[in-house]
Motif scaffolding. Structure first.
Motif, mmCIF file in Angstrom:
data_model
loop_
_atom_site.group_PDB
_atom_site.id
_atom_site.type_symbol
_atom_site.label_atom_id
_atom_site.label_comp_id
_atom_site.label_asym_id
_atom_site.label_seq_id
_atom_site.Cartn_x
_atom_site.Cartn_y
_atom_site.Cartn_z
ATOM 1 N N PRO A 152 0.799 -1.230 0.000
ATOM 2 C CA PRO A 152 0.000 0.000 0.000
ATOM 3 C C PRO A 152 0.828 1.276 0.000
ATOM 4 O O PRO A 152 0.570 2.205 0.752
ATOM 5 N N TYR A 153 1.844 1.329 -0.820
ATOM 6 C CA TYR A 153 2.700 2.508 -0.908
ATOM 7 C C TYR A 153 3.227 2.619 -2.327
ATOM 8 O O TYR A 153 3.228 1.645 -3.090
ATOM 9 N N SER A 154 3.642 3.820 -2.686
ATOM 10 C CA SER A 154 4.152 4.048 -4.044
ATOM 11 C C SER A 154 5.436 4.852 -3.980
ATOM 12 O O SER A 154 5.745 5.478 -2.958
ATOM 13 N N LEU A 155 6.166 4.837 -5.060
ATOM 14 C CA LEU A 155 7.461 5.504 -5.128
ATOM 15 C C LEU A 155 7.332 6.986 -4.806
ATOM 16 O O LEU A 155 6.530 7.703 -5.404
ATOM 17 N N ASN A 156 8.111 7.436 -3.836
ATOM 18 C CA ASN A 156 8.203 8.843 -3.427
ATOM 19 C C ASN A 156 6.969 9.393 -2.702
ATOM 20 O O ASN A 156 7.078 10.305 -1.897
ATOM 21 N N LYS A 157 5.783 8.844 -2.973
ATOM 22 C CA LYS A 157 4.575 9.380 -2.351
ATOM 23 C C LYS A 157 4.195 8.662 -1.069
ATOM 24 O O LYS A 157 3.241 9.052 -0.397
ATOM 25 N N GLY A 158 4.919 7.608 -0.724
ATOM 26 C CA GLY A 158 4.624 6.909 0.520
ATOM 27 C C GLY A 158 3.333 6.125 0.449
ATOM 28 O O GLY A 158 2.967 5.580 -0.598
ATOM 29 N N TYR A 159 2.623 6.062 1.570
ATOM 30 C CA TYR A 159 1.389 5.281 1.651
ATOM 31 C C TYR A 159 0.280 5.894 0.796
ATOM 32 O O TYR A 159 0.225 7.111 0.615
ATOM 33 N N VAL A 160 -0.607 5.035 0.287
ATOM 34 C CA VAL A 160 -1.682 5.504 -0.597
ATOM 35 C C VAL A 160 -2.997 5.679 0.158
ATOM 36 O O VAL A 160 -4.048 5.846 -0.458
ATOM 37 N N PHE A 161 -2.957 5.657 1.499
ATOM 38 C CA PHE A 161 -4.166 5.866 2.291
ATOM 39 C C PHE A 161 -3.896 6.910 3.375
ATOM 40 O O PHE A 161 -2.758 7.109 3.806
ATOM 41 N N SER A 162 -4.964 7.580 3.829
ATOM 42 C CA SER A 162 -4.840 8.672 4.801
ATOM 43 C C SER A 162 -4.830 8.189 6.240
ATOM 44 O O SER A 162 -4.077 8.696 7.072
ATOM 45 N N MET A 163 -5.727 7.228 6.541
ATOM 46 C CA MET A 163 -5.882 6.726 7.908
ATOM 47 C C MET A 163 -5.664 5.227 7.930
ATOM 48 O O MET A 163 -6.017 4.530 6.977
ATOM 49 N N ASP A 164 -5.114 4.734 9.039
ATOM 50 C CA ASP A 164 -4.980 3.290 9.163
ATOM 51 C C ASP A 164 -6.211 2.711 9.853
ATOM 52 O O ASP A 164 -7.168 3.434 10.176
ATOM 53 N N GLU A 165 -6.178 1.405 10.076
ATOM 54 C CA GLU A 165 -7.347 0.722 10.629
ATOM 55 C C GLU A 165 -7.654 1.136 12.066
ATOM 56 O O GLU A 165 -8.755 0.860 12.580
ATOM 57 N N ASP A 166 -6.715 1.811 12.724
ATOM 58 C CA ASP A 166 -6.933 2.301 14.086
ATOM 59 C C ASP A 166 -7.328 3.776 14.111
ATOM 60 O O ASP A 166 -7.237 4.435 15.151
#
Length: 571
Positions: A152-166
């Motif tokens: 769940p991450y992409s080059l240079n942009k880091g994670y592709v989601f805003s919030m985690d499951e917590d």
């Protein structure tokens, strides 16, 4: 009827719970070999039934995954069609498995008939994928989007989601597409439970010199790859090492850097196979068939057998190429995690220093260091918010070793210093509460803050204006001379948005009513240049397609008189 594993059911239930309450895109994190195709099938069936018979689109990046996911859905008794130019183009059944490049041509026309889009390999947030969903939302604004990915991450942009499951905001991310990762289970946990095959990382002495490689626009240049990997005496030593270490292995998959490099490797391994982008389709299928049944033990490939390639008996992976991202490396080693009779582990041989690049300080090759825009790794400290109890990690401040669990420096007696000194660079708690349909409230606790003199509210120390009353903390005009109207061009300002009006069309014309006056912007979401289109797509995403104005905007005034919007502030 196929009985799902417990985590497959949990992932399905978490996604369905989310889409029943929210229309923002959600994400499921599941490792390679975990059976994502089963979860896709379960989700497609449930969404079709919950919607009262509306259609479901399952998007895949390539024909192999389309075929895999389609076959799994058929195996659970469902009826589905394939809409992919390389296989077939049918819309007969209510569940459609398709590729982006084919379905994008009919997305706007078909949108109102669909209730949900399920995205496989969801870390690939492409312009085409976003256009499909945007076009479909013209017919159904409440279209749900569920993504599944092992990386769940992409080059240079880091994670592709805003919030985690917590419900914690993710820090290493830039412009994430998915609002929340609603479920996650790691490869290491599934290995412990016996659902995946454990890796064994082999020691390698001979390695290629990759010090001269440098990413440009997310890729290594052909010239750099040729200089680092082609015609090297190191290759012969490495191949001898591979042959020795894999003599008791059943299938060996080798990743080469270039086609010439791959041919050099093939010349050193008698009876090996080779597939590249230049290999004709029928020849490629025959080679992979021979590899699967054991006629070929060593298969060499150049950027082909990563996403979607499934051969459970594969028990050795040799990596003779640099990988541009941690995600791609995960895809490569993920080829070996699937279970097979008699398979107790799979061997990973890395001759291009990828492990050193992505896993510094880590104990697992399934947990890379994820960074946004190349941020350097720093020591993290786990602390807890005193208000909401959210546990979170922030970068430790150097020189303060004694700290309590709430992130403050303490003395030898264990008492908090007065005045308090934060032991990390944390500013505001990352905890988020879900308070309504597509409405979220961030925890108000600050370790470091500034106070608004107008209303007494707390704000980030770098904020230009108060989030509550809009009062400017930094007067952007205070340092300007008499030529202010010239100097303000190119400067960034933050303003409260009192109202927003949008004139839709090929070009989006937007007027913002603010305390600074009426500001005008233009957006081109369908522009051929990615960077220009990206700003338009971001506007549509942040404003719910022009229906929901942000609370505040940070903007830069251009010479044309229009304003470029740098940031949208909702929380």
């Amino acid at each position: 009827m196929l009985k799902p594993r417990f985590y497959q059911q949990e992932a399905h239930d978490a996604a369905i719970k989310w889409v029943k309450q929210y229309s923002d895109p959600c994400l499921l994190g599941l490792p390679m070999g975990s059976g994502k195709s089963i979860i896709v099938a379960m989700l497609a069936k449930t969404m079709h039934e919950l919607s009262g018979g509306k259609r479901v689109l399952c998007l895949c990046p390539n024909r192999e995954l389309v075929q895999q996911n389609f076959s799994k859905y058929i195996s659970i008794g469902g009826k589905a069609s394939i809409y992919s130019a390389s296989i077939s183009k049918s819309l007969r059944h209510p569940v459609i498995f398709g590729t982006e490049q084919t379905f994008v041509k009919i997305a706007e026309r078909e949108g109102e008939r669909y209730t949900c889009v399920i995205v496989d390999e969801a870390h690939k947030v492409t312009n085409t994928m976003m256009k499909i969903i945007e076009d479909m939302k013209k017919g159904n604004p409440n279209l749900r989007v569920i993504g599944l990915t092992a990386t769940p991450y992409s080059l240079n942009k880091g994670y592709v989601f805003s919030m985690d499951e917590d419900n914690k905001l993710v820090q290493e991310t830039v412009d994430p597409y998915y609002k929340k990762r609603v479920y996650n289970i790691g490869a290491d946990e599934l290995i412990k439970l016996g659902y995946l095959t454990p890796p064994m990382v082999g020691l390698t002495q001979d390695e290629y010199d990759t010090s001269g490689l440098e990413l440009k626009n997310g890729k290594f240049s052909d010239k750099q790859l040729a200089e680092a990997f082609e015609g090297k005496s190191t290759t012969e030593k490495i191949i001898q090492d591979i042959l020795q270490k894999s003599k008791d292995r059943k299938r060996v998959l080798i990743f080469a850097s270039t086609i010439r490099h791959a041919k050099e490797i093939q010349a050193l391994i008698p009876s090996s196979g080779l597939v590249t982008g230049e290999t004709p389709k029928k020849e490629r299928e025959q080679l992979l068939s021979d590899f699967a049944i054991g006629k070929i033990k060593y298969m060499i490939n150049v950027a082909i057998l990563t996403t979607g390639y499934d051969l459970p008996i594969l028990d050795c992976i040799a990596i003779l190429r640099p990988t541009e991202s941690a995600g791609l490396y995960q895809q490569i080693i993920g080829r070996g995690t699937r279970l097979a009779e008699g398979k107790t582990d799979f061997l990973v041989l890395d001759y291009a220093k990828n492990i050193e690049q992505f896993f510094e300080g880590k104990t697992s090759i399934f947990e890379p260091n994820v960074r946004a825009f190349g941020s350097k790794p720093q020591e993290k400290l786990s602390i807890m918010c005193e208000y909401c109890g959210t546990e979170q990690e922030h970068t430790r401040r150097p020189g303060y070793e004694n700290t309590n669990s709430f992130g403050y420096v303490i003395d030898e007696a264990g008492d908090r210093l007065d005045p308090p000194i934060p032991s990390t660079y944390a500013r505001r708690c990352v905890g988020v509460s879900l308070i309504g349909k597509n409405q979220y409230a961030r925890c108000d606790y600050y370790w470091t803050h500034r106070t608004c003199e107008e209303c007494g509210s707390k704000a980030d120390i770098a904020a230009r204006a108060c989030n509550d009353c809009g009062k400017l903390f930094i007067d952007p005009n205070s340092k300007l001379s008499e030529t202010a109207t010239v100097l303000e061009i190119g400067h960034a300002y933050t303003a409260r948005v009192d109202s927003m009006s949008v004139r839709h069309g090929e070009v989006l014309h937007v007027e913002w009513e603010t305390p600074h006056g009426t500001l005008k912007s233009r957006f081109f979401p369908n522009h051929k240049q990615w960077a220009i289109a990206h700003h338009g797509k971001k506007f549509l995403k942040e404003t719910d397609h022009g229906n929901k104005p942000p609370k505040m905007i940070t903007y830069t005034k251009q010479k044309t008189g229009y304003c470029s919007i740098n940031e949208y502030h909702q929380i």
